[in-house]
Design an enzyme around this catalytic site. Structure first.
Site, PDB file in Angstrom:
ATOM      1  N   ARG A  39     -84.471 -21.553 -64.317  1.00 42.26           N
ATOM      2  CA  ARG A  39     -83.520 -21.882 -65.390  1.00 42.26           C
ATOM      3  C   ARG A  39     -83.124 -20.646 -66.185  1.00 42.26           C
ATOM      4  NH1 ARG A  39     -85.578 -27.832 -67.191  1.00 42.26           N
ATOM      5  NH2 ARG A  39     -84.017 -28.938 -65.967  1.00 42.26           N
ATOM      6  N   LYS A 204     -89.055 -44.122 -59.170  1.00 40.52           N
ATOM      7  CA  LYS A 204     -88.761 -45.514 -59.491  1.00 40.52           C
ATOM      8  C   LYS A 204     -87.310 -45.894 -59.256  1.00 40.52           C
ATOM      9  CE  LYS A 204     -90.376 -45.348 -63.618  1.00 40.52           C
ATOM     10  NZ  LYS A 204     -90.747 -45.618 -64.964  1.00 40.52           N
ATOM     11  N   GLY A 357     -84.611 -32.646 -61.055  1.00 37.02           N
ATOM     12  CA  GLY A 357     -85.600 -31.612 -61.307  1.00 37.02           C
ATOM     13  C   GLY A 357     -86.667 -31.550 -60.231  1.00 37.02           C
ATOM     14  N   GLY A 381     -81.045 -35.466 -65.133  1.00 37.63           N
ATOM     15  CA  GLY A 381     -80.436 -36.586 -65.854  1.00 37.63           C
ATOM     16  C   GLY A 381     -78.954 -36.373 -66.122  1.00 37.63           C
TER      17      GLY A 381
HETATM   18  P1  ADP Z   1     -85.917 -36.131 -59.418  1.00 41.12           P
HETATM   19  O1  ADP Z   1     -86.591 -35.405 -60.558  1.00 41.12           O
HETATM   20  O2  ADP Z   1     -85.530 -35.209 -58.309  1.00 41.12           O
HETATM   21  O3  ADP Z   1     -84.777 -37.009 -59.884  1.00 41.12           O
HETATM   22  P2  ADP Z   1     -87.826 -38.280 -59.520  1.00 41.12           P
HETATM   23  O4  ADP Z   1     -88.272 -37.797 -60.851  1.00 41.12           O
HETATM   24  O5  ADP Z   1     -87.101 -39.551 -59.451  1.00 41.12           O
HETATM   25  O6  ADP Z   1     -87.004 -37.123 -58.772  1.00 41.12           O
HETATM   26  O7  ADP Z   1     -89.110 -38.473 -58.579  1.00 41.12           O
HETATM   27  C1  ADP Z   1     -89.957 -37.445 -58.205  1.00 41.12           C
HETATM   28  C2  ADP Z   1     -91.352 -37.940 -57.968  1.00 41.12           C
HETATM   29  O8  ADP Z   1     -91.376 -39.050 -57.092  1.00 41.12           O
HETATM   30  C3  ADP Z   1     -92.207 -36.900 -57.338  1.00 41.12           C
HETATM   31  O9  ADP Z   1     -93.142 -36.438 -58.285  1.00 41.12           O
HETATM   32  C4  ADP Z   1     -92.866 -37.619 -56.158  1.00 41.12           C
HETATM   33  O10 ADP Z   1     -94.246 -37.359 -56.064  1.00 41.12           O
HETATM   34  C5  ADP Z   1     -92.624 -39.064 -56.494  1.00 41.12           C
HETATM   35  N1  ADP Z   1     -92.664 -39.922 -55.289  1.00 41.12           N
HETATM   36  C6  ADP Z   1     -91.958 -39.772 -54.155  1.00 41.12           C
HETATM   37  N2  ADP Z   1     -92.321 -40.699 -53.252  1.00 41.12           N
HETATM   38  C7  ADP Z   1     -93.283 -41.456 -53.816  1.00 41.12           C
HETATM   39  C8  ADP Z   1     -94.070 -42.556 -53.369  1.00 41.12           C
HETATM   40  N3  ADP Z   1     -93.917 -43.054 -52.153  1.00 41.12           N
HETATM   41  N4  ADP Z   1     -94.970 -43.071 -54.229  1.00 41.12           N
HETATM   42  C9  ADP Z   1     -95.110 -42.564 -55.460  1.00 41.12           C
HETATM   43  N5  ADP Z   1     -94.403 -41.515 -55.944  1.00 41.12           N
HETATM   44  C10 ADP Z   1     -93.496 -40.969 -55.128  1.00 41.12           C
HETATM   45 MG    MG Z   2     -87.986 -36.119 -62.060  1.00 38.38          MG
END
Ligand code: ADP
Ligand code: MG
Length: 402
Positions: A39, A204, A357, A381
């Site tokens: 960043r 989620k 992120g 976000g």
């Molecule tokens: P981003 O920041 O790219 O938008 P998210 O914050 O939605 O992504 O999700 C990232 C997290 O999701 C990671 O820390 C990863 O470990 C978790 N994750 C991915 N697959 C699973 C799973 N099957 N069960 C639990 N957590 C998961």
């Molecule tokens: Mg995230």
């Protein structure tokens, strides 16, 4: 939006809102080090351009969530040091964000020099919901400068004093990072390079409802993995064991599956899953078909057959947007699905964008170089809200002429 190219900055004090919210690690002896300076690097084009044009550049940012308290381990001082190394010039640090001390630091700058203010979120008013409280803080920030430049793309969806209110008080423009993020997001919003493939994962499904709905109306193909896939699998009637599941959203996912079908969007779900007996890097694990997830086991990655299927679904794409890892990539044993998607994107000739992120952290953690992708967004976000068509206060305020 006005660009910094439109500004006359020579000899002026230019207050730049960057997003220098950088992961820090504190060693047992108390020494703080920066674990990822991505960043800070992303903020450089704006800062060095303004400095080269003779501006007195005052950079401000938040770091972590101190919630209005002075938290010494969340000081931006180590970031000032790193920023100085990257700029190859000294960066003055002001231990206060406003008031006499900050004004003194700013007064000490010569044309072309750079200062960084202490963590904005040490002051409660920065993120306050109360317009008057934020406004009063923005008034004090405005006293420091002649011009405001908004460049903290990762916080542009936040109506914070240093992102929004300040722009109402000073002549302003958008910095280089915001300009490039917005041009990428505009290209994704137009979406006229097809096939348009979207890969969604992460933890989620509740975090991603808006994105799913947006892309059901835009993409040709949506691939779903990560923790959110189990709510979809439950919607199809499969047992998901102890995998991440949001029971309240099963019905909604069933609706998305039907909607995709009626709109001719190809919704691609995994056919096999890597299940583990507990949430740990050294857990017992095995690959099963989606219809055979054992009761007490949890899915932590998409399986090898699915990874191959996802890579295939990316091979003819002209546009790819990826948000959310396919599995718990932080554990090597469950990183294969995420690696396969990253690899397919890296070897694709499509316009490829990584947003989120954790997704950006995942590709770097797995050893991919930023240059292997069309664009890696600095704002999770903020990117998603932009793609959902929502108004981002930190962008719209820059559109209005001061
Ligand atoms: P981003 O920041 O790219 O938008 P998210 O914050 O939605 O992504 O999700 C990232 C997290 O999701 C990671 O820390 C990863 O470990 C978790 N994750 C991915 N697959 C699973 C799973 N099957 N069960 C639990 N957590 C998961
Ligand atoms: Mg995230």
């Amino acid at each position: 939006m006005q660009s910094i190219d439109d500004l006359e900055v020579q000899g002026k004090v230019v207050l730049v809102r960057s997003d220098l919210n950088t992961p820090l690690e504190t060693s047992p002896d108390g020494a703080v080090s920066i674990t990822d300076d991505g960043r800070i690097r992303a903020a450089l084009p704006t800062i060095s351009d303004l400095a080269a044009r003779g501006a007195r550049v005052v950079v401000m940012s938040h770091l972590g969530r101190p919630e209005g308290q002075v938290v010494p381990r969340l000081s931006l001082q180590p970031v000032a040091v790193r920023l100085g190394e990257l700029l190859n010039a000294p960066v003055a640090f002001s231990p206060s964000t406003v008031g006499e001390q900050a004004q003194g630091v700013v007064a000490g700058l010569a044309d072309g020099q750079v200062a960084l203010l202490e963590n904005l979120r040490f002051t409660e008013a920065e993120t306050s919901k109360d317009d008057a409280a934020r406004g009063a803080f923005a008034d004090q920030l405005a006293l420091l400068a002649d011009i405001y430049v908004g460049d903290g793309f990762g916080v542009s969806h936040r109506k914070h004093a240093s992102v929004y209110d300040i722009a109402l008080r000073l002549p302003h423009a958008a910095g280089r990072l915001i300009a490039s993020e917005v041009s990428v997001l505009q290209r994704l919003t137009r979406g006229d390079e097809r096939p348009y493939v979207v890969v969604l994962g992460g933890s989620k499904v509740s975090d991603k409802l808006g994105v799913i709905e947006t892309f059901l109306g835009k993409a040709d193909r949506i691939l779903i993995g990560g923790g959110m896939v189990y709510t979809f699998l439950a919607a199809m009637g499969y047992g998901v064991g102890s995998s991440l599941l949001e029971p309240d959203l099963v019905e909604q996912c069933r609706g998305y599956i039907a909607q995709a079908q009626s709109m001719g969007v190809d919704l691609v779900l995994p056919t096999d899953i890597v299940v583990a007996d507990r949430f740990a890097g050294d857990a017992e694990s095995t690959v099963v078909g989606v219809a055979a997830i054992p009761n007490d086991w949890m899915g932590l990655d998409i399986g090898p057959e699915s990874a191959q299927k996802f890579a295939g679904a990316l091979s003819d794409a002209a546009t790819v947007f990826w948000n959310g890892p396919m599995g718990v990539f932080e554990f090597d044993a469950f990183a294969s699905g995420t690696r396969a998607v990253a690899q397919a994107m890296a070897s694709s000739s499509a316009f490829t964008v990584v947003g989120g992120g954790d997704s950006a952290a995942a590709v770097r953690h797995l050893g991919f170089a930023d240059e292997q992708f069309g664009y890696i967004s600095t704002g999770g976000g903020a990117s998603l809200e932009y793609l959902e068509g929502r108004e981002l206060p930190g962008l719209s305020v820059l559109e209005d002429k001061a």
